[in-house]
Design a protein around this motif. Sequence first.
Motif, PDB file in Angstrom:
ATOM      1  N   PRO A 271      41.427  31.896  46.766  1.00  0.00           N
ATOM      2  CA  PRO A 271      41.004  31.305  45.483  1.00  0.00           C
ATOM      3  C   PRO A 271      41.709  31.932  44.281  1.00  0.00           C
ATOM      4  O   PRO A 271      42.035  31.239  43.316  1.00  0.00           O
ATOM      5  CB  PRO A 271      39.498  31.572  45.436  1.00  0.00           C
ATOM      6  N   LEU A 272      41.983  33.223  44.340  1.00  0.00           N
ATOM      7  CA  LEU A 272      42.694  33.890  43.247  1.00  0.00           C
ATOM      8  C   LEU A 272      44.111  33.356  43.109  1.00  0.00           C
ATOM      9  O   LEU A 272      44.587  33.101  42.001  1.00  0.00           O
ATOM     10  CB  LEU A 272      42.747  35.402  43.484  1.00  0.00           C
ATOM     11  N   ILE A 273      44.783  33.190  44.230  1.00  0.00           N
ATOM     12  CA  ILE A 273      46.153  32.682  44.221  1.00  0.00           C
ATOM     13  C   ILE A 273      46.186  31.272  43.644  1.00  0.00           C
ATOM     14  O   ILE A 273      47.006  30.964  42.770  1.00  0.00           O
ATOM     15  CB  ILE A 273      46.750  32.702  45.644  1.00  0.00           C
ATOM     16  N   ILE A 274      45.286  30.433  44.103  1.00  0.00           N
ATOM     17  CA  ILE A 274      45.241  29.048  43.611  1.00  0.00           C
ATOM     18  C   ILE A 274      44.945  29.026  42.118  1.00  0.00           C
ATOM     19  O   ILE A 274      45.606  28.313  41.356  1.00  0.00           O
ATOM     20  CB  ILE A 274      44.203  28.222  44.403  1.00  0.00           C
ATOM     21  N   SER A 275      43.981  29.816  41.671  1.00  0.00           N
ATOM     22  CA  SER A 275      43.634  29.856  40.244  1.00  0.00           C
ATOM     23  C   SER A 275      44.805  30.320  39.398  1.00  0.00           C
ATOM     24  O   SER A 275      45.074  29.766  38.334  1.00  0.00           O
ATOM     25  CB  SER A 275      42.455  30.787  40.000  1.00  0.00           C
ATOM     26  N   ARG A 276      45.505  31.353  39.858  1.00  0.00           N
ATOM     27  CA  ARG A 276      46.643  31.872  39.088  1.00  0.00           C
ATOM     28  C   ARG A 276      47.760  30.840  38.991  1.00  0.00           C
ATOM     29  O   ARG A 276      48.400  30.717  37.953  1.00  0.00           O
ATOM     30  CB  ARG A 276      47.174  33.152  39.725  1.00  0.00           C
TER      31      ARG A 276
ATOM     32  N   SER B 279      36.556  32.107  42.090  1.00  0.00           N
ATOM     33  CA  SER B 279      37.712  33.008  42.155  1.00  0.00           C
ATOM     34  C   SER B 279      37.373  34.367  41.560  1.00  0.00           C
ATOM     35  O   SER B 279      37.779  35.405  42.083  1.00  0.00           O
ATOM     36  CB  SER B 279      38.905  32.413  41.400  1.00  0.00           C
ATOM     37  N   LEU B 280      36.630  34.344  40.471  1.00  0.00           N
ATOM     38  CA  LEU B 280      36.204  35.585  39.835  1.00  0.00           C
ATOM     39  C   LEU B 280      35.344  36.416  40.788  1.00  0.00           C
ATOM     40  O   LEU B 280      35.512  37.635  40.888  1.00  0.00           O
ATOM     41  CB  LEU B 280      35.446  35.279  38.548  1.00  0.00           C
ATOM     42  N   LEU B 281      34.432  35.769  41.496  1.00  0.00           N
ATOM     43  CA  LEU B 281      33.585  36.474  42.467  1.00  0.00           C
ATOM     44  C   LEU B 281      34.426  37.078  43.597  1.00  0.00           C
ATOM     45  O   LEU B 281      34.192  38.220  44.006  1.00  0.00           O
ATOM     46  CB  LEU B 281      32.522  35.544  43.036  1.00  0.00           C
ATOM     47  N   CYS B 282      35.417  36.319  44.078  1.00  0.00           N
ATOM     48  CA  CYS B 282      36.305  36.834  45.125  1.00  0.00           C
ATOM     49  C   CYS B 282      37.100  38.026  44.606  1.00  0.00           C
ATOM     50  O   CYS B 282      37.244  39.041  45.293  1.00  0.00           O
ATOM     51  CB  CYS B 282      37.256  35.738  45.611  1.00  0.00           C
ATOM     52  N   GLY B 283      37.609  37.910  43.393  1.00  0.00           N
ATOM     53  CA  GLY B 283      38.351  39.007  42.780  1.00  0.00           C
ATOM     54  C   GLY B 283      37.490  40.235  42.594  1.00  0.00           C
ATOM     55  O   GLY B 283      37.946  41.372  42.800  1.00  0.00           O
ATOM     56  N   LEU B 284      36.244  40.037  42.223  1.00  0.00           N
ATOM     57  CA  LEU B 284      35.310  41.150  42.057  1.00  0.00           C
ATOM     58  C   LEU B 284      35.064  41.858  43.392  1.00  0.00           C
ATOM     59  O   LEU B 284      35.030  43.089  43.463  1.00  0.00           O
ATOM     60  CB  LEU B 284      34.002  40.652  41.452  1.00  0.00           C
ATOM     61  N   ALA B 285      34.926  41.082  44.459  1.00  0.00           N
ATOM     62  CA  ALA B 285      34.730  41.673  45.788  1.00  0.00           C
ATOM     63  C   ALA B 285      35.950  42.504  46.196  1.00  0.00           C
ATOM     64  O   ALA B 285      35.806  43.617  46.708  1.00  0.00           O
ATOM     65  CB  ALA B 285      34.469  40.576  46.819  1.00  0.00           C
ATOM     66  N   ILE B 286      37.151  41.985  45.946  1.00  0.00           N
ATOM     67  CA  ILE B 286      38.375  42.719  46.264  1.00  0.00           C
ATOM     68  C   ILE B 286      38.458  43.982  45.408  1.00  0.00           C
ATOM     69  O   ILE B 286      38.794  45.059  45.901  1.00  0.00           O
ATOM     70  CB  ILE B 286      39.618  41.831  46.063  1.00  0.00           C
ATOM     71  N   PHE B 287      38.146  43.853  44.126  1.00  0.00           N
ATOM     72  CA  PHE B 287      38.180  44.987  43.203  1.00  0.00           C
ATOM     73  C   PHE B 287      37.260  46.114  43.681  1.00  0.00           C
ATOM     74  O   PHE B 287      37.652  47.278  43.724  1.00  0.00           O
ATOM     75  CB  PHE B 287      37.782  44.520  41.799  1.00  0.00           C
ATOM     76  N   ILE B 288      36.041  45.760  44.075  1.00  0.00           N
ATOM     77  CA  ILE B 288      35.075  46.774  44.513  1.00  0.00           C
ATOM     78  C   ILE B 288      35.502  47.400  45.837  1.00  0.00           C
ATOM     79  O   ILE B 288      35.560  48.619  45.973  1.00  0.00           O
ATOM     80  CB  ILE B 288      33.656  46.172  44.614  1.00  0.00           C
ATOM     81  N   GLU B 289      35.816  46.559  46.819  1.00  0.00           N
ATOM     82  CA  GLU B 289      36.138  47.065  48.158  1.00  0.00           C
ATOM     83  C   GLU B 289      37.469  47.811  48.200  1.00  0.00           C
ATOM     84  O   GLU B 289      37.560  48.884  48.790  1.00  0.00           O
ATOM     85  CB  GLU B 289      36.167  45.919  49.177  1.00  0.00           C
ATOM     86  N   CYS B 290      38.501  47.234  47.611  1.00  0.00           N
ATOM     87  CA  CYS B 290      39.839  47.827  47.709  1.00  0.00           C
ATOM     88  C   CYS B 290      40.132  48.812  46.588  1.00  0.00           C
ATOM     89  O   CYS B 290      40.842  49.788  46.792  1.00  0.00           O
ATOM     90  CB  CYS B 290      40.902  46.730  47.711  1.00  0.00           C
TER      91      CYS B 290
END
Length: 156
Positions: free
Chosen positions: A83-88, A116-127
Amino acid sequence: MTVKWLISSFEGRIPRQLFWSWNAVYYGVIICSLTFVSPFIPTLSAYVLPVVLLVLLVPDLAVTAKRWHDRNKSNKWLLLSIPLIISRLMMPGQMVGEGGIVAGPSTVVQLFSFFSLLCGLAIFIECGLRKGNPLRNQYGEPYVHDSSTEQEDSSV
């Protein structure tokens, strides 16, 4: 570790510091490319971002995959990046509406952007925030920066 391995291999592990270093380079390249192209060639500025994002796509996914591995998670977690890639990639097209008039995003685009924001937030927290596994896991040994190896490599 080599730069080639870091940006092209989907195997191995990296710590948060390398993940953040990559992200600094990633966003630095995006900002610099937009900063230097827009004032000089305004007609190309709408095409610069998608091209730069596509060039950086595989390196970004490779670095993120290694970070997921450090968290003892498989490459399947890279699906959160879709979703982040598509949004960008949609971003420049969202800004111009019919007849070149600036248009607001549709409700569907807004909902997708929120997802996409929620997915990015999950990546931000985990990674980005959580520590990796300090012991060997199914993806290998934890990354250890060895400056003696770099000195040997640079003398060759």
